[in-house]
Design an enzyme around this catalytic site. Structure first.
Site, PDB file in Angstrom:
ATOM      1  N   HIS A  99    -112.984 -21.478  36.401  1.00 39.48           N
ATOM      2  CA  HIS A  99    -111.841 -22.999  36.297  1.00 39.48           C
ATOM      3  C   HIS A  99    -112.491 -23.588  34.969  1.00 39.48           C
ATOM      4  CE1 HIS A  99    -115.280 -24.327  38.422  1.00 39.48           C
ATOM      5  NE2 HIS A  99    -115.338 -25.344  37.899  1.00 39.48           N
ATOM      6  N   THR A 153    -115.170 -14.364  27.289  1.00 40.74           N
ATOM      7  CA  THR A 153    -113.691 -15.170  27.408  1.00 40.74           C
ATOM      8  C   THR A 153    -112.757 -14.278  27.681  1.00 40.74           C
ATOM      9  OG1 THR A 153    -113.520 -15.169  24.940  1.00 40.74           O
ATOM     10  CG2 THR A 153    -114.454 -16.997  26.090  1.00 40.74           C
ATOM     11  N   LYS A 154    -113.123 -12.828  27.388  1.00 40.53           N
ATOM     12  CA  LYS A 154    -111.959 -11.758  27.791  1.00 40.53           C
ATOM     13  C   LYS A 154    -112.475 -10.595  28.599  1.00 40.53           C
ATOM     14  CE  LYS A 154    -109.598 -12.845  23.413  1.00 40.53           C
ATOM     15  NZ  LYS A 154    -109.304 -12.718  22.080  1.00 40.53           N
TER      16      LYS A 154
END
Length: 175
Positions: A99, A153-154
């Site tokens: 989150h 992040t990916k």
């Protein structure tokens, strides 16, 4: 004496922690924080090791595979869902967060506006180095090494070494 205290902590968690299931005898270090909120659930599907001062926090669901190891000062926090496979080792100071905080501006100042969450999935046989951050919505394949200080992040495919900010594939493990 250290192992006896770890056993007492394990028994306490199995008996008294609401929403927490640990399937096999496991090592629970000093200062470990295991918290569920509301309908949050933490499920450990086999033997795990939580070293001192680690944190598992679930508002959603956390699932850990067998032979999971988390070293000191690391944390896994789920508002939605985090699934971690078998034979996963997490080094020190790692954060796995499904989150982000939302915010808005009011009268020129930032104001908290809830959370944005997306599930994280980490495969089997994964080694996550010191000070790595794994952010919402990421899937990491099997047989992966994440280099120290990376920010993931990916998605990261199977059988690679990844690192950097943001993390990218550095090389194939098969090379």
């Amino acid at each position: 004496m250290k192992n006896i205290r770890a056993l007492v902590r394990f028994i306490y968690i199995r008996l008294f922690k609401k929403g927490v299931t640990i399937a096999a005898l496991s090592y629970i270090g000093k200062g470990v924080k295991i918290t569920t909120h509301g309908s949050g659930q933490i499920t450990c599907n086999g033997k795990i090791r939580l070293d001192s001062f680690t944190e598992l926090e679930a508002r959603g669901k956390i699932t850990l595979g067998s032979h999971f190891v988390m070293n000191p000062y690391s944390r896994v926090v789920a508002h939605q869902q985090i699934d971690i496979g078998e034979n996963v080792v997490i080094a020190r100071f790692v954060s796995i967060l499904d989150h982000d905080h939302s915010f808005k501006t009011e009268h020129g100042a930032f104001a908290f506006d809830g959370y944005k969450a997306a599930p994280i999935k980490i495969g089997n046989n994964v080694w996550i180095g010191d000070k790595v951050s794994i952010l919402k919505g990421v899937t990491i394949g099997d047989n992966v090494i994440i280099a120290a200080n990376a920010v993931v992040t990916k998605d990261i495919p199977s059988n690679v070494i990844a690192g950097g900010i943001p993390a990218k594939i550095l090389k194939s493990i098969n090379d």
